[in-house]
Design a protein around this motif. Structure first.
Motif, PDB file in Angstrom:
ATOM      1  N   GLY A   1       0.816  -1.276  -0.041  1.00 29.36           N
ATOM      2  CA  GLY A   1      -0.033   0.032  -0.299  1.00 29.36           C
ATOM      3  C   GLY A   1       0.831   1.120  -0.032  1.00 29.36           C
ATOM      4  N   LEU A   2       1.971   1.214   0.258  1.00 25.32           N
ATOM      5  CA  LEU A   2       3.098   2.608  -0.028  1.00 25.32           C
ATOM      6  C   LEU A   2       3.034   2.848  -1.399  1.00 25.32           C
ATOM      7  CD1 LEU A   2       4.750   3.932   2.163  1.00 25.32           C
ATOM      8  CD2 LEU A   2       6.542   2.864   1.147  1.00 25.32           C
ATOM      9  N   ASP A   3       2.402   4.150  -1.347  1.00 24.27           N
ATOM     10  CA  ASP A   3       2.311   4.630  -3.009  1.00 24.27           C
ATOM     11  C   ASP A   3       3.397   5.720  -3.374  1.00 24.27           C
ATOM     12  OD1 ASP A   3       1.379   6.911  -1.547  1.00 24.27           O
ATOM     13  OD2 ASP A   3      -0.781   6.776  -2.054  1.00 24.27           O
ATOM     14  N   SER A   4       3.467   6.358  -4.437  1.00 23.47           N
ATOM     15  CA  SER A   4       4.576   7.439  -4.801  1.00 23.47           C
ATOM     16  C   SER A   4       4.219   8.475  -3.862  1.00 23.47           C
ATOM     17  CB  SER A   4       4.360   7.788  -6.210  1.00 23.47           C
ATOM     18  OG  SER A   4       3.205   8.358  -6.601  1.00 23.47           O
ATOM     19  N   VAL A   5       3.335   8.867  -3.419  1.00 23.09           N
ATOM     20  CA  VAL A   5       3.565  10.095  -2.443  1.00 23.09           C
ATOM     21  C   VAL A   5       3.820   9.707  -1.093  1.00 23.09           C
ATOM     22  CG1 VAL A   5       1.646  11.766  -1.308  1.00 23.09           C
ATOM     23  CG2 VAL A   5       1.365  11.006  -4.026  1.00 23.09           C
ATOM     24  N   ARG A   6       3.629   8.580  -0.584  1.00 27.69           N
ATOM     25  CA  ARG A   6       4.294   8.353   0.679  1.00 27.69           C
ATOM     26  C   ARG A   6       5.760   8.026   0.459  1.00 27.69           C
ATOM     27  NH1 ARG A   6      -0.937   4.591   1.623  1.00 27.69           N
ATOM     28  NH2 ARG A   6      -2.144   6.116   2.863  1.00 27.69           N
ATOM     29  N   ILE A   7       6.362   7.423  -0.836  1.00 29.77           N
ATOM     30  CA  ILE A   7       7.472   7.495  -0.942  1.00 29.77           C
ATOM     31  C   ILE A   7       8.453   8.534  -0.882  1.00 29.77           C
ATOM     32  CG2 ILE A   7       9.426   6.498  -2.478  1.00 29.77           C
ATOM     33  CD1 ILE A   7       7.442   4.163  -3.196  1.00 29.77           C
ATOM     34  N   MET A   8       7.624   9.512  -1.562  1.00 33.56           N
ATOM     35  CA  MET A   8       8.269  10.895  -1.643  1.00 33.56           C
ATOM     36  C   MET A   8       8.216  11.528   0.001  1.00 33.56           C
ATOM     37  SD  MET A   8       9.514  11.765  -4.335  1.00 33.56           S
ATOM     38  CE  MET A   8       9.815  13.442  -3.623  1.00 33.56           C
ATOM     39  N   THR A   9       7.179  11.364   0.634  1.00 30.44           N
ATOM     40  CA  THR A   9       7.045  11.609   1.988  1.00 30.44           C
ATOM     41  C   THR A   9       8.478  11.249   2.829  1.00 30.44           C
ATOM     42  OG1 THR A   9       4.762  11.872   2.059  1.00 30.44           O
ATOM     43  CG2 THR A   9       5.991  11.611   4.348  1.00 30.44           C
ATOM     44  N   LEU A  10       8.803   9.914   2.542  1.00 27.18           N
ATOM     45  CA  LEU A  10       9.887   9.087   3.113  1.00 27.18           C
ATOM     46  C   LEU A  10      11.181   9.958   2.534  1.00 27.18           C
ATOM     47  CD1 LEU A  10       8.645   5.489   3.142  1.00 27.18           C
ATOM     48  CD2 LEU A  10       8.939   7.008   5.057  1.00 27.18           C
ATOM     49  N   VAL A  11      11.077  10.109   1.153  1.00 22.26           N
ATOM     50  CA  VAL A  11      12.608  10.837   0.829  1.00 22.26           C
ATOM     51  C   VAL A  11      12.755  12.234   1.587  1.00 22.26           C
ATOM     52  CG1 VAL A  11      13.336  11.966  -1.244  1.00 22.26           C
ATOM     53  CG2 VAL A  11      12.464   9.741  -1.415  1.00 22.26           C
ATOM     54  N   GLY A  12      11.652  13.011   1.723  1.00 23.57           N
ATOM     55  CA  GLY A  12      11.796  14.231   2.389  1.00 23.57           C
ATOM     56  C   GLY A  12      12.393  14.023   3.878  1.00 23.57           C
ATOM     57  N   ARG A  13      11.613  13.031   4.357  1.00 25.17           N
ATOM     58  CA  ARG A  13      11.823  12.649   5.788  1.00 25.17           C
ATOM     59  C   ARG A  13      13.381  12.263   6.050  1.00 25.17           C
ATOM     60  NH1 ARG A  13       7.878   9.133   9.080  1.00 25.17           N
ATOM     61  NH2 ARG A  13       6.219  10.819   8.291  1.00 25.17           N
ATOM     62  N   TRP A  14      13.776  11.439   5.184  1.00 27.30           N
ATOM     63  CA  TRP A  14      15.032  10.886   5.340  1.00 27.30           C
ATOM     64  C   TRP A  14      16.423  11.832   4.923  1.00 27.30           C
ATOM     65  CZ3 TRP A  14      13.098   5.591   3.442  1.00 27.30           C
ATOM     66  CH2 TRP A  14      12.440   4.962   4.558  1.00 27.30           C
ATOM     67  N   ARG A  15      15.915  12.643   3.686  1.00 26.58           N
ATOM     68  CA  ARG A  15      16.665  13.833   3.439  1.00 26.58           C
ATOM     69  C   ARG A  15      17.230  14.641   4.702  1.00 26.58           C
ATOM     70  NH1 ARG A  15      14.738  15.906  -2.334  1.00 26.58           N
ATOM     71  NH2 ARG A  15      15.579  14.144  -3.683  1.00 26.58           N
ATOM     72  N   ALA A  16      16.227  15.024   5.249  1.00 21.82           N
ATOM     73  CA  ALA A  16      16.217  15.921   6.526  1.00 21.82           C
ATOM     74  C   ALA A  16      17.027  15.288   7.546  1.00 21.82           C
ATOM     75  CB  ALA A  16      14.773  16.218   7.027  1.00 21.82           C
ATOM     76  N   ALA A  17      16.772  13.960   7.421  1.00 21.15           N
ATOM     77  CA  ALA A  17      17.522  13.295   8.786  1.00 21.15           C
ATOM     78  C   ALA A  17      18.923  12.987   8.143  1.00 21.15           C
ATOM     79  CB  ALA A  17      17.017  11.800   8.947  1.00 21.15           C
ATOM     80  N   GLY A  18      19.573  13.542   7.051  1.00 18.17           N
ATOM     81  CA  GLY A  18      20.933  13.208   6.875  1.00 18.17           C
ATOM     82  C   GLY A  18      20.962  12.387   5.591  1.00 18.17           C
ATOM     83  N   ALA A  19      20.156  12.151   4.847  1.00 19.97           N
ATOM     84  CA  ALA A  19      20.276  11.127   3.672  1.00 19.97           C
ATOM     85  C   ALA A  19      20.256  12.249   2.494  1.00 19.97           C
ATOM     86  CB  ALA A  19      19.661  10.076   3.676  1.00 19.97           C
ATOM     87  N   ALA A  20      20.949  13.418   2.535  1.00 19.35           N
ATOM     88  CA  ALA A  20      20.806  14.387   1.411  1.00 19.35           C
ATOM     89  C   ALA A  20      20.747  13.872   0.068  1.00 19.35           C
ATOM     90  CB  ALA A  20      21.902  15.259   1.845  1.00 19.35           C
ATOM     91  N   ALA A  21      21.473  12.832  -0.248  1.00 24.73           N
ATOM     92  CA  ALA A  21      21.513  12.536  -1.662  1.00 24.73           C
ATOM     93  C   ALA A  21      20.707  11.882  -2.150  1.00 24.73           C
ATOM     94  CB  ALA A  21      23.047  11.862  -1.837  1.00 24.73           C
ATOM     95  N   LEU A  22      19.762  11.157  -1.423  1.00 24.03           N
ATOM     96  CA  LEU A  22      18.333  10.393  -1.474  1.00 24.03           C
ATOM     97  C   LEU A  22      17.613  10.819  -2.650  1.00 24.03           C
ATOM     98  CD1 LEU A  22      17.238   7.598  -0.652  1.00 24.03           C
ATOM     99  CD2 LEU A  22      15.880   8.887   0.817  1.00 24.03           C
ATOM    100  N   GLU A  23      17.164   9.927  -3.579  1.00 24.23           N
ATOM    101  CA  GLU A  23      16.334  10.655  -4.561  1.00 24.23           C
ATOM    102  C   GLU A  23      15.162   9.441  -4.592  1.00 24.23           C
ATOM    103  OE1 GLU A  23      16.679  13.448  -6.453  1.00 24.23           O
ATOM    104  OE2 GLU A  23      18.526  13.787  -5.804  1.00 24.23           O
ATOM    105  N   PHE A  24      13.959   9.981  -5.044  1.00 25.69           N
ATOM    106  CA  PHE A  24      12.915   8.947  -5.531  1.00 25.69           C
ATOM    107  C   PHE A  24      13.070   7.519  -6.020  1.00 25.69           C
ATOM    108  CE2 PHE A  24       9.179   7.599  -7.928  1.00 25.69           C
ATOM    109  CZ  PHE A  24       8.213   7.397  -6.903  1.00 25.69           C
ATOM    110  N   PRO A  25      13.958   7.674  -7.244  1.00 31.60           N
ATOM    111  CA  PRO A  25      14.305   6.480  -7.911  1.00 31.60           C
ATOM    112  C   PRO A  25      15.033   5.385  -6.971  1.00 31.60           C
ATOM    113  CG  PRO A  25      14.669   8.324  -9.347  1.00 31.60           C
ATOM    114  CD  PRO A  25      14.315   8.815  -8.081  1.00 31.60           C
ATOM    115  N   ASP A  26      15.925   5.918  -5.986  1.00 26.22           N
ATOM    116  CA  ASP A  26      16.602   5.094  -5.250  1.00 26.22           C
ATOM    117  C   ASP A  26      15.679   3.969  -4.306  1.00 26.22           C
ATOM    118  OD1 ASP A  26      19.035   6.527  -5.840  1.00 26.22           O
ATOM    119  OD2 ASP A  26      18.635   7.878  -4.184  1.00 26.22           O
TER     120      ASP A  26
END
Length: 79
Positions: free
Chosen positions: A35-60
């Protein structure tokens, strides 16, 4: 990726968005199928970038939507 995220944090963040217990998610399960959709994945990308994974991208995350892969990618640890 920087190792500022823990496997427990990654698992908990995913479980929160899936509204389930973190222990219910097997490392090899396809998170999109759960049930994890693209909007939720983008939420995780933003959350994890803020936590230090600055190079993380959606395709990853989207190319291999498995918890075990994400944990290894983000923390360097096995799930």
């Amino acid at each position: 990726m920087q190792q500022t995220l823990s496997p427990e944090r990654v698992r908990a963040d995913v479980a929160e968005l899936l509204d389930c217990d973190p222990a219910e998610i097997a490392p090899e399960e396809n998170l999109v199928d759960l049930g994890l959709d693209s909007v939720r994945i983008m939420t995780l990308v933003g959350r994890w970038r803020a936590a230090g994974a600055a190079a993380l991208e959606f395709p990853d995350l989207a190319e291999q939507p498995e918890l075990g892969h994400w944990i290894t990618l983000l923390t360097g640890d096995a799930a």
